[in-house]
Design a protein around this motif. Structure first.
Motif, mmCIF file in Angstrom:
data_model
loop_
_atom_site.group_PDB
_atom_site.id
_atom_site.type_symbol
_atom_site.label_atom_id
_atom_site.label_comp_id
_atom_site.label_asym_id
_atom_site.label_seq_id
_atom_site.Cartn_x
_atom_site.Cartn_y
_atom_site.Cartn_z
ATOM 1 N N ASN A 81 9.233 -6.610 -11.200
ATOM 2 C CA ASN A 81 8.665 -5.701 -10.454
ATOM 3 C C ASN A 81 9.623 -5.023 -9.467
ATOM 4 O O ASN A 81 10.666 -5.768 -8.828
ATOM 5 C CB ASN A 81 7.710 -6.434 -9.589
ATOM 6 N N HIS A 82 9.520 -3.861 -9.389
ATOM 7 C CA HIS A 82 10.551 -3.115 -8.342
ATOM 8 C C HIS A 82 9.716 -2.519 -7.335
ATOM 9 O O HIS A 82 9.044 -1.440 -7.439
ATOM 10 C CB HIS A 82 11.327 -2.167 -9.144
ATOM 11 N N LYS A 83 9.902 -2.686 -6.132
ATOM 12 C CA LYS A 83 9.302 -2.199 -4.965
ATOM 13 C C LYS A 83 9.999 -0.754 -4.696
ATOM 14 O O LYS A 83 11.188 -0.873 -4.337
ATOM 15 C CB LYS A 83 9.059 -2.989 -3.933
ATOM 16 N N MET A 84 9.488 0.072 -4.515
ATOM 17 C CA MET A 84 10.176 1.679 -4.305
ATOM 18 C C MET A 84 9.320 2.349 -3.297
ATOM 19 O O MET A 84 8.247 2.365 -3.259
ATOM 20 C CB MET A 84 10.265 2.445 -5.643
ATOM 21 N N VAL A 85 10.214 2.946 -2.431
ATOM 22 C CA VAL A 85 9.607 3.957 -1.472
ATOM 23 C C VAL A 85 10.396 5.302 -1.528
ATOM 24 O O VAL A 85 11.465 5.237 -2.267
ATOM 25 C CB VAL A 85 9.693 3.535 -0.098
ATOM 26 N N ILE A 86 9.694 6.156 -1.046
ATOM 27 C CA ILE A 86 10.164 7.671 -1.333
ATOM 28 C C ILE A 86 10.375 8.305 -0.085
ATOM 29 O O ILE A 86 9.446 8.196 0.787
ATOM 30 C CB ILE A 86 9.190 8.585 -2.384
ATOM 31 N N VAL A 87 11.673 8.585 0.040
ATOM 32 C CA VAL A 87 12.035 9.183 1.478
ATOM 33 C C VAL A 87 11.964 10.830 1.163
ATOM 34 O O VAL A 87 12.917 11.242 0.416
ATOM 35 C CB VAL A 87 13.192 8.846 1.881
ATOM 36 N N GLY A 88 11.275 11.742 1.763
ATOM 37 C CA GLY A 88 11.166 12.975 1.388
ATOM 38 C C GLY A 88 9.777 13.111 0.455
ATOM 39 O O GLY A 88 9.607 12.906 -0.634
ATOM 40 N N ALA A 89 8.725 13.809 1.397
ATOM 41 C CA ALA A 89 7.604 13.953 0.466
ATOM 42 C C ALA A 89 7.124 15.197 0.153
ATOM 43 O O ALA A 89 5.989 15.589 0.213
ATOM 44 C CB ALA A 89 6.200 13.352 1.497
ATOM 45 N N GLY A 90 8.061 16.115 0.018
ATOM 46 C CA GLY A 90 7.919 17.455 -0.647
ATOM 47 C C GLY A 90 7.576 17.402 -2.045
ATOM 48 O O GLY A 90 7.203 16.380 -2.381
ATOM 49 N N ASN A 91 7.682 18.368 -2.654
ATOM 50 C CA ASN A 91 7.271 18.339 -4.159
ATOM 51 C C ASN A 91 7.641 17.517 -5.207
ATOM 52 O O ASN A 91 7.213 16.617 -5.888
ATOM 53 C CB ASN A 91 7.447 19.901 -4.637
#
Lengths: 209, 209
Positions: A81-91
């Motif tokens: 399992n890989h926990k990921m977050v996204i920085v930059g919520a544009g398209n």
DNA sequence: TAGATTGTTAATCGATTAACAATC
DNA sequence: TAGATTGTTAATCGATTAACAATC
């Protein structure tokens, strides 16, 4: 284990994709020769590549599709399992967040962050967009494995540096810059404009002949 | 002109990016040695790469940043205008449409297409989203150079085949599949899930040591 | 002129392909 | 057993690095 060359590693996901399709088609076995025709590579290369990781085949038979698929999945770390977050919520960030198949392969996108006040609080398929000021505490608390950077190159480097200080060890970088992080931090770059330039190079190469 | 290796071509956009930054910093000249430190490559490789296209430097001096920047731009075909349409107006398609810098480099995104009735007619920064049924006439009438495919792998192949029949010669393919088009049609693939797998490979490689 | 740095040839290194003995 | 196909060694090919004469 011996050091595996970058060229080999970059071919593994493509094998994985073809094997997935074969499995979906209920095909049980395949020889390196058949696979080589399908994928437009040499059978020799397939056997060499696979034998970096062990003997998955059987003489006179070939490879069992499901077994090989599973094994390559393990090699690629997809059993974890890989926990990921996204920085930059544009398209771009949202495109990645919404790509459904990630979930099936052990990727858990737990949050999106942005510094744009207009986006903060907005709901997406993956939950609310959070204020970037909470990012650093978040990655520590939630043991985030991978941070996807889908933001302009200006702030990318600074944010990445801070995240490294928080213990983040892997970045999926879409910003048009080299992050210049310490050696032990993994960075996988996706430089879209460079990809497009490789295409235009080939277009003008062709027209100039 | 001799055939340029793929490895060389794929490095050119990165040179271009660094030179752009140097130019913005008003730096006039740079030696292969200085650039090599900056970019983390060997000076030898830089000189070898550039000399595939001609002698852009001067002994005892190095390279003129602006001149080299312009020349690499020409090699990459960035002095020419490229008409592009985007097929698939989801987040990914819109991300590409909105990437502002494309315009500065001769890319003209003239339309977005989708088959989803909910998206058709919607306005984006790049204009209205059009019904995919108009796509084929559109590419012929407008002399479209590049088609970006930002849609699921299911329909991608069929649409690409039809576009090839309409005379499209270059694709920027984001669909998770190999299009299998004729030899003379250029395809630049961006397989995001494969990119992510290369990262997870390295993550598990590290934890297993 | 002396110093610096290119352009280019030669040497090295690594990756791909070919060949074939091992073996299912 | 005979046929097929792997795993692996050897040969080839291509890409990177080192070295240096040419020259600004």
């Amino acid at each position: 284990m011996e050091k595996i060359s970058k060229a080999v590693v970059s071919r593994l996901p493509r094998y994985y994709r073809y094997l997935e399709e074969l499995r979906q088609q209920k095909i049980e076995r395949i020889s390196s020769k058949e696979l080589s025709k399908l994928m437009n590579v040499t059978a020799s290369q397939i056997r060499q590549d696979l034998n970096n990781f062990g003997g998955f085949g059987q003489q006179g038979y070939g490879y069992n599709v499901s077994y090989l698929y599973e094994e390559i999945g393990k090699i690629l770390g997809l059993n974890q399992n890989h926990k990921m977050v996204i920085v930059g919520a544009g398209n771009l960030g949202r495109a990645i967040a919404n790509y459904g198949n990630f979930k099936n392969r052990g990727f858990e996108i737990t949050a999106l962050f942005d510094q744009n006040q207009e986006l903060i609080g907005k709901k997406t398929a993956e939950g609310e967009i959070l204020d970037i000021k909470y990012l650093y505490d978040y990655v520590v608390e939630h043991n985030v494995d991978i941070v996807a950077l889908t933001l302009p190159k200006g702030p990318a480097k600074e944010i990445a540096d801070k995240l490294v200080a928080c213990g983040v060890k892997a970045f999926w970088n879409f910003a048009h810059t080299d992050l210049g992080l310490p050696e032990d931090v993994l960075v996988e770059n996706v430089h879209l404009s460079e990809s497009l330039m490789r295409l235009t190079y080939r277009i003008s190469e062709k027209t100039q002949k």
